[in-house]
Write a protein that holds these residues in place. Structure first.
Motif, PDB file in Angstrom:
ATOM      1  N   ALA A  96       0.791  -1.420   0.141  1.00 40.24           N
ATOM      2  CA  ALA A  96      -0.041   0.068   0.006  1.00 40.24           C
ATOM      3  C   ALA A  96       0.824   1.288  -0.032  1.00 40.24           C
ATOM      4  O   ALA A  96       0.426   2.218  -0.638  1.00 40.24           O
ATOM      5  CB  ALA A  96      -0.868  -0.128   1.385  1.00 40.24           C
ATOM      6  N   ALA A  97       1.820   1.305   0.712  1.00 43.43           N
ATOM      7  CA  ALA A  97       2.761   2.325   0.793  1.00 43.43           C
ATOM      8  C   ALA A  97       3.594   2.810  -0.539  1.00 43.43           C
ATOM      9  O   ALA A  97       3.779   3.817  -1.062  1.00 43.43           O
ATOM     10  CB  ALA A  97       3.852   2.438   1.945  1.00 43.43           C
ATOM     11  N   GLU A 101       2.952   5.880  -2.669  1.00 45.40           N
ATOM     12  CA  GLU A 101       4.231   6.438  -2.265  1.00 45.40           C
ATOM     13  C   GLU A 101       4.408   7.474  -1.230  1.00 45.40           C
ATOM     14  O   GLU A 101       5.018   8.347  -0.894  1.00 45.40           O
ATOM     15  CB  GLU A 101       4.706   7.496  -3.864  1.00 45.40           C
ATOM     16  N   GLU A 102       3.974   7.028  -0.129  1.00 43.16           N
ATOM     17  CA  GLU A 102       3.908   7.307   1.271  1.00 43.16           C
ATOM     18  C   GLU A 102       3.138   6.769   2.436  1.00 43.16           C
ATOM     19  O   GLU A 102       2.479   5.662   1.898  1.00 43.16           O
ATOM     20  CB  GLU A 102       3.269   8.940   1.444  1.00 43.16           C
ATOM     21  N   GLY A 107       5.598   2.338  15.409  1.00 45.22           N
ATOM     22  CA  GLY A 107       5.810   1.311  16.477  1.00 45.22           C
ATOM     23  C   GLY A 107       5.452  -0.056  15.364  1.00 45.22           C
ATOM     24  O   GLY A 107       5.962  -0.279  14.372  1.00 45.22           O
ATOM     25  N   ARG A 108       4.560  -0.994  16.026  1.00 45.28           N
ATOM     26  CA  ARG A 108       4.055  -2.021  15.079  1.00 45.28           C
ATOM     27  C   ARG A 108       2.759  -1.870  14.327  1.00 45.28           C
ATOM     28  O   ARG A 108       2.243  -2.979  13.943  1.00 45.28           O
ATOM     29  CB  ARG A 108       3.981  -3.181  16.051  1.00 45.28           C
ATOM     30  N   PHE A 109       2.910  -0.591  13.765  1.00 47.16           N
ATOM     31  CA  PHE A 109       1.672  -0.263  12.797  1.00 47.16           C
ATOM     32  C   PHE A 109       2.235   0.450  11.682  1.00 47.16           C
ATOM     33  O   PHE A 109       3.037   1.184  11.885  1.00 47.16           O
ATOM     34  CB  PHE A 109       0.378   0.492  13.544  1.00 47.16           C
ATOM     35  N   GLY A 110       1.430   0.097  10.611  1.00 45.70           N
ATOM     36  CA  GLY A 110       1.850   0.955   9.555  1.00 45.70           C
ATOM     37  C   GLY A 110       0.564   1.578   8.963  1.00 45.70           C
ATOM     38  O   GLY A 110      -0.516   0.883   8.894  1.00 45.70           O
ATOM     39  N   LEU A 111       0.744   2.904   8.578  1.00 44.77           N
ATOM     40  CA  LEU A 111      -0.588   3.720   8.225  1.00 44.77           C
ATOM     41  C   LEU A 111      -0.170   4.470   6.689  1.00 44.77           C
ATOM     42  O   LEU A 111       0.674   4.798   6.669  1.00 44.77           O
ATOM     43  CB  LEU A 111      -1.184   4.743   9.105  1.00 44.77           C
ATOM     44  N   VAL A 112      -1.316   4.136   5.940  1.00 43.96           N
ATOM     45  CA  VAL A 112      -1.361   4.807   4.515  1.00 43.96           C
ATOM     46  C   VAL A 112      -2.364   5.628   4.276  1.00 43.96           C
ATOM     47  O   VAL A 112      -3.688   4.968   4.380  1.00 43.96           O
ATOM     48  CB  VAL A 112      -1.168   3.563   3.629  1.00 43.96           C
TER      49      VAL A 112
END
Length: 261
Positions: A96-97, A101-102, A107-112
């Motif tokens: 997704a990132a 492209e961002e 921590g143990r999460f990624g947000l897009v």
């Protein structure tokens, strides 16, 4: 500052605002109650797949999930194909990132972020920003990133080099906004719109890179005049590629810089 440059300043990447304000809060330099509003501005921001939720929820109700993180555990990633710097291994967040492209690693999460456009029953259109939250198997190790001083030098050199090349490619006819912005960006007197905790170098770097990031988005769109043949378009893209890379690295360096009281 040209009108195009001024407009660009208002349209910074949403992940940069998320990272900088959450990091400032976690450093004890910005009040928790203001963070969601500073990230969202005039937009509506929601979060999908947050822990212990069953539907999309307001951003403000999710920030507490990061309350135990240190500022250095929250960072910006601006990956592109061929340069996945900062991403963890393969997985939903990485995919997704790369597509957006961002992204944000917290921590143990990624947000897009994803901009969603809606039409009301009366025909009015409006937008919401949906942050897709992805659990990570583990907090990814932080690889090498240039610091603000190195990134600022690289960005300045890239601007100088691109200005000469784009002048030879008749940029004035192709995109006069870009030519004017490149000249303006060579001034070292910008002060970036960052929360408390960022030093003067990081603010200056963020301001220059944010403006240039938006101008380069404009430059990637089709425009009449100037580089119109396939050969000229390829030369234009070659001229912009190092500048795009330096710009992305500058934004990452500024937003992920060490904070100070």
């Amino acid at each position: 500052m040209s009108p195009a440059t001024g407009a660009a300043t208002l349209a910074v990447r949403r992940s940069t605002r998320f990272v900088t304000w959450v990091r400032s809060w976690r450093a004890g330099l910005s009040p928790y109650d203001e963070v969601a509003g500073e990230i969202a501005g005039d937009e509506e921001h929601l979060v999908a797949d947050a822990p212990d939720t069953w539907t999309d929820v307001p951003l403000a109700s999710v920030l507490s999930a990061f309350a135990k993180l240190s500022p250095d555990e929250i960072r910006l990633v601006l990956p592109v194909a061929g340069d996945p710097r900062g991403l963890p291994g393969p997985g939903p967040f990485t995919g997704a990132a790369l597509l957006a492209e961002e992204g944000v690693i917290a921590g143990r999460f990624g947000l897009v972020p994803e901009v969603q456009r809606h039409t009301s029953g009366s025909g009015d259109t409006f937008e919401t920003v949906l942050w897709q939250m992805h659990p990570l198997a583990e907090a990814p190790a932080r690889g090498y990133e240039p610091g603000p001083a190195e990134a600022e030098a690289d960005l300045t050199n890239a601007i100088v080099e691109a200005t000469g090349q784009l002048t030879r490619l008749d940029i004035a006819q192709w995109r006069p906004e870009l030519a004017g912005a490149l000249a303006t960006l060579r001034r070292p007197d910008f002060a970036g719109d960052l929360p408390p905790g960022y030093d003067a170098r990081s603010r200056r770097l963020y301001a220059r890179a944010s403006v240039l990031d938006q101008v380069l988005t404009l430059a990637g769109q089709a425009a009449p005049g100037g580089a119109v043949t396939g050969y000229e378009a390829n030369r234009r893209d070659e001229a912009l590629r190092p500048l795009r890379t330096a710009c992305r690295h500058a934004l990452v360096a500024a937003c992920n810089a060490r904070l100070a009281p």
